[in-house]
Design a protein around this motif. Sequence first.
Motif, PDB file in Angstrom:
ATOM      1  N   HIS A 186      10.374 -80.841   0.913  1.00  0.00           N
ATOM      2  CA  HIS A 186      10.842 -80.514  -0.427  1.00  0.00           C
ATOM      3  C   HIS A 186      10.843 -81.781  -1.282  1.00  0.00           C
ATOM      4  O   HIS A 186      11.373 -82.813  -0.869  1.00  0.00           O
ATOM      5  N   GLN A 195       9.556 -80.909  -8.058  1.00  0.00           N
ATOM      6  CA  GLN A 195       8.458 -79.953  -7.858  1.00  0.00           C
ATOM      7  C   GLN A 195       8.679 -78.723  -8.749  1.00  0.00           C
ATOM      8  O   GLN A 195       9.810 -78.320  -8.999  1.00  0.00           O
ATOM      9  N   PRO A 243       4.333 -72.762  -0.798  1.00  0.00           N
ATOM     10  CA  PRO A 243       5.554 -72.676  -0.003  1.00  0.00           C
ATOM     11  C   PRO A 243       5.568 -71.393   0.824  1.00  0.00           C
ATOM     12  O   PRO A 243       4.615 -70.608   0.766  1.00  0.00           O
ATOM     13  N   TYR A 299      10.968 -87.164  -8.192  1.00  0.00           N
ATOM     14  CA  TYR A 299      10.483 -87.502  -6.861  1.00  0.00           C
ATOM     15  C   TYR A 299      10.560 -89.000  -6.626  1.00  0.00           C
ATOM     16  O   TYR A 299      10.886 -89.465  -5.536  1.00  0.00           O
TER      17      TYR A 299
END
Length: 278
Positions: free
Chosen positions: A158, A162, A184, A228
């Motif tokens: 994860h 995103q 996913p 991220y």
Amino acid sequence: MANEALRATDDIKPTLTDEEVLEFCKTGLLTLEGVIPDSTNRWVFQYLDEEGADPHQLVRDERFIDEVLLHPAVAGVVRSLLGANFQLPEWMANHRLVGPEAARYWHIDAGSDFERACNLLQVFYIPQSNSLEMGPTLFLPGSHLVPITREDIERFGHLAGQVPTTAPAGSVFVTAYSIWHRQPDKVDQSTRNLLKWVYWRTTPPARDWNARPDFDFAGADYSYTSNYFTGGHRKWQSVPRVAEMFYWLCGKADDFHMVGGSGWPYSSSDPGMWSRSR
Ligand SMILES: [Fe+2]
């Protein structure tokens, strides 16, 4: 690359502004929510459901070309980012999932070069609405300019920041080719279709979208923060990459010069970017 059999695109009007083109340089992702009408979504969905349907045939289907590939909202974005006479796709893929499917790894597609340029666009279209249960493709905005190897990226799970392609039917996602993405877990029983193709540039880049004369190249904000990257600490890394891509798209690659340090294209109005880099 030119193929005489493909439809000409010289009459397409660009739709993006300077700010929107710069935003695409930052994210590598432009979402057009529900732009393709339901009447189109329905026949495309039915076609893909037929026994032996071949999505590749759609690139030669006049109705699909008119209603999807050259839909004014889609083609206007492509015209803005790829210039006049862009080339229509020569192939079409359908990432079709039937029933539950396990997640795939984060990856970049073969040939990704994280270039600070825009010679092609990878486009995705969903003819049906996408929910989280349907395993909608995940993108990491801003990752198209961040080089990584396939071996490294596969270890990621994860990622903060995103973005799932959950959207209404008829949505189109325009992406920079090197953007990181994954499918996913798909947990429901539905059949999911995801059509994917590539448009190509055929002319040198020029700033001939809906540009305005007073756009401030010197003062524009070229930074992009992805969660991220540890909560924004690496914001500064995005700046030269984004600025170089924007200059390239403007046909001003030769004017792009960095003096180094905290000079342009870093913004003097954001000194915090530097105080954080201890
Ligand atoms: Fe992929």
